[in-house]
Design a protein around this motif. Structure first.
Motif, PDB file in Angstrom:
ATOM      1  N   ALA A 268      -3.250  11.682  -5.680  1.00  0.00           N
ATOM      2  CA  ALA A 268      -1.874  10.883  -4.590  1.00  0.00           C
ATOM      3  C   ALA A 268      -0.964  11.875  -4.674  1.00  0.00           C
ATOM      4  CB  ALA A 268      -1.605   9.422  -5.516  1.00  0.00           C
ATOM      5  N   LEU A 269      -0.132  11.686  -3.433  1.00  0.00           N
ATOM      6  CA  LEU A 269       0.840  12.899  -2.912  1.00  0.00           C
ATOM      7  C   LEU A 269       2.066  12.325  -3.813  1.00  0.00           C
ATOM      8  CD1 LEU A 269       0.388  13.160   0.887  1.00  0.00           C
ATOM      9  CD2 LEU A 269      -0.254  14.768  -1.058  1.00  0.00           C
ATOM     10  N   SER A 270       2.445  11.206  -3.848  1.00  0.00           N
ATOM     11  CA  SER A 270       3.842  10.929  -4.476  1.00  0.00           C
ATOM     12  C   SER A 270       3.936   9.469  -4.602  1.00  0.00           C
ATOM     13  CB  SER A 270       5.026  11.188  -3.299  1.00  0.00           C
ATOM     14  OG  SER A 270       5.080  10.384  -2.234  1.00  0.00           O
ATOM     15  N   ALA A 271       5.030   9.010  -5.131  1.00  0.00           N
ATOM     16  CA  ALA A 271       5.114   7.265  -5.491  1.00  0.00           C
ATOM     17  C   ALA A 271       5.340   6.861  -4.116  1.00  0.00           C
ATOM     18  CB  ALA A 271       6.312   7.100  -6.259  1.00  0.00           C
ATOM     19  N   CYS A 272       5.687   7.473  -3.141  1.00  0.00           N
ATOM     20  CA  CYS A 272       5.983   6.643  -1.742  1.00  0.00           C
ATOM     21  C   CYS A 272       4.711   6.681  -1.071  1.00  0.00           C
ATOM     22  CB  CYS A 272       7.166   7.619  -0.963  1.00  0.00           C
ATOM     23  SG  CYS A 272       7.597   7.155   0.624  1.00  0.00           S
TER      24      CYS A 272
ATOM     25  N   HIS B 209      15.575  -1.930  -5.425  1.00  0.00           N
ATOM     26  CA  HIS B 209      14.452  -1.275  -5.543  1.00  0.00           C
ATOM     27  C   HIS B 209      14.517   0.131  -5.690  1.00  0.00           C
ATOM     28  CE1 HIS B 209      10.573   0.339  -3.785  1.00  0.00           C
ATOM     29  NE2 HIS B 209      10.082  -0.918  -3.811  1.00  0.00           N
ATOM     30  N   TRP B 210      13.727   0.976  -6.079  1.00  0.00           N
ATOM     31  CA  TRP B 210      13.903   2.559  -6.361  1.00  0.00           C
ATOM     32  C   TRP B 210      13.703   2.987  -4.905  1.00  0.00           C
ATOM     33  CZ3 TRP B 210      10.480   6.222  -4.552  1.00  0.00           C
ATOM     34  CH2 TRP B 210       9.300   5.745  -4.180  1.00  0.00           C
ATOM     35  N   TYR B 211      14.415   4.307  -5.000  1.00  0.00           N
ATOM     36  CA  TYR B 211      14.587   4.852  -3.412  1.00  0.00           C
ATOM     37  C   TYR B 211      14.926   6.467  -3.594  1.00  0.00           C
ATOM     38  CZ  TYR B 211      19.656   4.720  -4.127  1.00  0.00           C
ATOM     39  OH  TYR B 211      20.779   4.932  -4.649  1.00  0.00           O
ATOM     40  N   TYR B 212      14.514   7.115  -2.638  1.00  0.00           N
ATOM     41  CA  TYR B 212      14.806   8.530  -2.589  1.00  0.00           C
ATOM     42  C   TYR B 212      16.217   8.919  -1.932  1.00  0.00           C
ATOM     43  CZ  TYR B 212       9.725   9.581  -3.631  1.00  0.00           C
ATOM     44  OH  TYR B 212       8.681   9.505  -4.214  1.00  0.00           O
ATOM     45  N   GLY B 213      16.743   9.522  -2.494  1.00  0.00           N
ATOM     46  CA  GLY B 213      18.327   9.834  -1.972  1.00  0.00           C
ATOM     47  C   GLY B 213      18.385  10.870  -0.842  1.00  0.00           C
ATOM     48  N   LYS B 214      19.352  11.579  -0.560  1.00  0.00           N
ATOM     49  CA  LYS B 214      19.595  12.437   0.546  1.00  0.00           C
ATOM     50  C   LYS B 214      18.753  13.674   0.549  1.00  0.00           C
ATOM     51  CE  LYS B 214      23.136  15.084   3.002  1.00  0.00           C
ATOM     52  NZ  LYS B 214      24.783  15.351   2.963  1.00  0.00           N
ATOM     53  N   GLY B 215      18.260  14.136   1.474  1.00  0.00           N
ATOM     54  CA  GLY B 215      17.421  15.365   1.307  1.00  0.00           C
ATOM     55  C   GLY B 215      18.321  16.769   1.237  1.00  0.00           C
ATOM     56  N   HIS B 216      17.954  17.745   0.540  1.00  0.00           N
ATOM     57  CA  HIS B 216      18.819  18.727   0.618  1.00  0.00           C
ATOM     58  C   HIS B 216      17.979  20.034   0.895  1.00  0.00           C
ATOM     59  CE1 HIS B 216      22.046  16.903  -1.541  1.00  0.00           C
ATOM     60  NE2 HIS B 216      21.205  15.886  -2.043  1.00  0.00           N
ATOM     61  N   THR B 217      18.151  20.987   1.484  1.00  0.00           N
ATOM     62  CA  THR B 217      17.284  22.086   1.968  1.00  0.00           C
ATOM     63  C   THR B 217      17.836  23.433   1.207  1.00  0.00           C
ATOM     64  OG1 THR B 217      16.872  20.990   4.194  1.00  0.00           O
ATOM     65  CG2 THR B 217      16.550  23.617   3.739  1.00  0.00           C
ATOM     66  N   ILE B 218      16.684  23.970   0.701  1.00  0.00           N
ATOM     67  CA  ILE B 218      17.120  25.479   0.127  1.00  0.00           C
ATOM     68  C   ILE B 218      16.067  26.372   0.573  1.00  0.00           C
ATOM     69  CG2 ILE B 218      17.902  24.204  -1.920  1.00  0.00           C
ATOM     70  CD1 ILE B 218      15.260  24.913  -3.245  1.00  0.00           C
ATOM     71  N   THR B 219      16.289  27.745   0.725  1.00  0.00           N
ATOM     72  CA  THR B 219      15.475  28.605   1.065  1.00  0.00           C
ATOM     73  C   THR B 219      15.740  29.724  -0.181  1.00  0.00           C
ATOM     74  OG1 THR B 219      16.314  28.431   3.483  1.00  0.00           O
ATOM     75  CG2 THR B 219      15.378  30.478   2.738  1.00  0.00           C
TER      76      THR B 219
ATOM     77  N   PHE C 187       0.868  -1.303   0.040  1.00  0.00           N
ATOM     78  CA  PHE C 187       0.155  -0.013   0.003  1.00  0.00           C
ATOM     79  C   PHE C 187       0.895   1.126  -0.127  1.00  0.00           C
ATOM     80  CE2 PHE C 187      -2.296   3.300   2.195  1.00  0.00           C
ATOM     81  CZ  PHE C 187      -3.326   3.443   1.338  1.00  0.00           C
ATOM     82  N   SER C 188       1.812   1.287   0.634  1.00  0.00           N
ATOM     83  CA  SER C 188       2.604   2.523   1.132  1.00  0.00           C
ATOM     84  C   SER C 188       3.862   2.521   0.079  1.00  0.00           C
ATOM     85  CB  SER C 188       3.318   2.628   2.542  1.00  0.00           C
ATOM     86  OG  SER C 188       4.333   1.390   2.565  1.00  0.00           O
ATOM     87  N   ARG C 189       4.159   1.605  -0.881  1.00  0.00           N
ATOM     88  CA  ARG C 189       5.198   1.790  -1.749  1.00  0.00           C
ATOM     89  C   ARG C 189       4.423   1.460  -3.015  1.00  0.00           C
ATOM     90  NH1 ARG C 189       6.716   3.375   2.394  1.00  0.00           N
ATOM     91  NH2 ARG C 189       8.652   2.829   3.504  1.00  0.00           N
ATOM     92  N   ARG C 190       3.779   2.452  -3.883  1.00  0.00           N
ATOM     93  CA  ARG C 190       3.323   1.970  -5.290  1.00  0.00           C
ATOM     94  C   ARG C 190       4.585   1.669  -6.049  1.00  0.00           C
ATOM     95  NH1 ARG C 190       0.147   6.920  -7.777  1.00  0.00           N
ATOM     96  NH2 ARG C 190       1.834   8.173  -6.929  1.00  0.00           N
TER      97      ARG C 190
ATOM     98  N   ARG D 156      11.054  10.457   3.535  1.00  0.00           N
ATOM     99  CA  ARG D 156      12.304   9.833   4.243  1.00  0.00           C
ATOM    100  C   ARG D 156      11.898   8.210   4.449  1.00  0.00           C
ATOM    101  NH1 ARG D 156      12.962  14.988   6.931  1.00  0.00           N
ATOM    102  NH2 ARG D 156      11.727  14.303   8.714  1.00  0.00           N
ATOM    103  N   SER D 157      10.765   7.950   4.477  1.00  0.00           N
ATOM    104  CA  SER D 157      10.395   6.532   4.926  1.00  0.00           C
ATOM    105  C   SER D 157      10.618   5.718   3.477  1.00  0.00           C
ATOM    106  CB  SER D 157       9.083   6.268   5.085  1.00  0.00           C
ATOM    107  OG  SER D 157       7.905   6.614   4.078  1.00  0.00           O
ATOM    108  N   CYS D 158      10.979   6.274   2.231  1.00  0.00           N
ATOM    109  CA  CYS D 158      11.382   5.632   1.092  1.00  0.00           C
ATOM    110  C   CYS D 158      12.826   5.873   0.654  1.00  0.00           C
ATOM    111  CB  CYS D 158      10.719   6.151   0.231  1.00  0.00           C
ATOM    112  SG  CYS D 158       8.929   5.285   0.114  1.00  0.00           S
ATOM    113  N   GLN D 159      13.875   6.057   2.001  1.00  0.00           N
ATOM    114  CA  GLN D 159      15.115   6.556   1.351  1.00  0.00           C
ATOM    115  C   GLN D 159      15.748   4.843   1.683  1.00  0.00           C
ATOM    116  OE1 GLN D 159      15.938   9.658   4.063  1.00  0.00           O
ATOM    117  NE2 GLN D 159      16.427  11.105   2.269  1.00  0.00           N
ATOM    118  N   ASP D 160      15.362   4.327   2.619  1.00  0.00           N
ATOM    119  CA  ASP D 160      16.027   3.015   2.935  1.00  0.00           C
ATOM    120  C   ASP D 160      15.139   1.792   2.475  1.00  0.00           C
ATOM    121  OD1 ASP D 160      17.648   0.908   4.227  1.00  0.00           O
ATOM    122  OD2 ASP D 160      16.747   1.107   6.198  1.00  0.00           O
ATOM    123  N   GLU D 161      15.594   1.362   1.319  1.00  0.00           N
ATOM    124  CA  GLU D 161      14.855   0.161   0.661  1.00  0.00           C
ATOM    125  C   GLU D 161      15.896  -1.002   0.016  1.00  0.00           C
ATOM    126  OE1 GLU D 161      11.756   0.270   0.111  1.00  0.00           O
ATOM    127  OE2 GLU D 161      11.138   2.100   0.521  1.00  0.00           O
TER     128      GLU D 161
END
Length: 232
Positions: free
Chosen positions: A93-97, A162-172, A11-14, A153-158
């Motif tokens: 739907a919000l995202s693939a995650c 499996h596909w996954y999201y990488g490290k987050g980067h903050t911008i302002t 369910f949580s990982r389309r 972030r729950s889809c960073q460790d797969e």
């Protein structure tokens, strides 16, 4: 392009291949025939005349389609938009995650307004979705922003493969802030990215499926443009 879902995360990982294909089909149908009944009509354009998102459709809060990412925002990222489908229901739907979770579900219908868009492009398998909302206070928006980042972030460790999201980067930027994450396929190749965005009491998530270039940093430009559009 994408791999099978990990066991126990149905369910949580389309599955991204199925999700992108289904969303792309629905978007093309909506763009080619008519907008969603609750949506502003889209200018479908053509490959020689890329589509623009429709003029702002204002809700009571002032949030409208003009606060979503626009045609001109894609050019510096090497993307040529073909069509946009917009609605104001918060039911995309919000995202693939996130599986089937929507912005309306996340906020329990308490946001003052919602706006969603699906962009299609002239590049095969490239799709961008964005879902934003207007909450009553900056504190509420910050809380939802935190929840959305937690979801990503729950889809960073797969598992391997499996596909996954990488490290987050903050911008302002002038209008607010964003945290963007590259996306990688099971073979480690770049496959788009996702960003959580906020400007004051407005917040949202934008995700690109596809590969404009080998540099995942193009997602930073998309995130910055989305935040600036989201501003009051």
């Amino acid at each position: 392009m994408f791999d099978n879902q990990a066991a126990g995360k149905k369910f949580s990982r389309r599955g991204r291949t199925a999700g992108v294909a289904a969303s792309l089909g629905a978007a093309l149908l909506a763009v080619g025939i008519a907008a969603h009944p609750a949506a502003a009509s889209a200018d479908t354009g053509s490959p020689s005349r890329p589509a623009a998102a429709p003029a702002a459709t204002l809700a009571e809060s002032g949030l409208g389609s003009g606060n979503l990412i626009q045609r001109d925002d894609f050019f510096q990222q090497g993307l040529s938009p073909v069509g946009a489908t917009v609605n104001m229901t918060g039911k995309q739907a919000l995202s693939a995650c996130s599986g089937e979770e929507t912005m309306r579900a996340l906020t329990k219908g308490k946001a003052r307004a919602y706006a969603d868009v699906t962009w299609t492009f002239d590049t095969k398998d490239t799709l961008l979705t964005e879902s934003v909302a207007d909450s009553s206070t900056n504190a509420a928006a910050a809380s939802y922003e935190k929840q959305l980042n937690g979801l990503v972030r729950s889809c960073q460790d797969e598992p391997d493969g499996h596909w996954y999201y990488g490290k987050g980067h903050t911008i302002t930027v002038r209008a607010g802030e964003a945290r963007w994450y590259p996306a990688f396929g099971g073979n480690g190749g770049v496959t788009g990215g996702v960003a959580v965005i906020r400007s004051g009491h407005r917040f949202g998530i934008v995700e690109l499926s596809g590969q404009p270039s080998d540099d995942p940093g193009y997602m930073e430009g998309i995130a910055a443009a989305a935040v600036n559009r989201l501003a009051d």
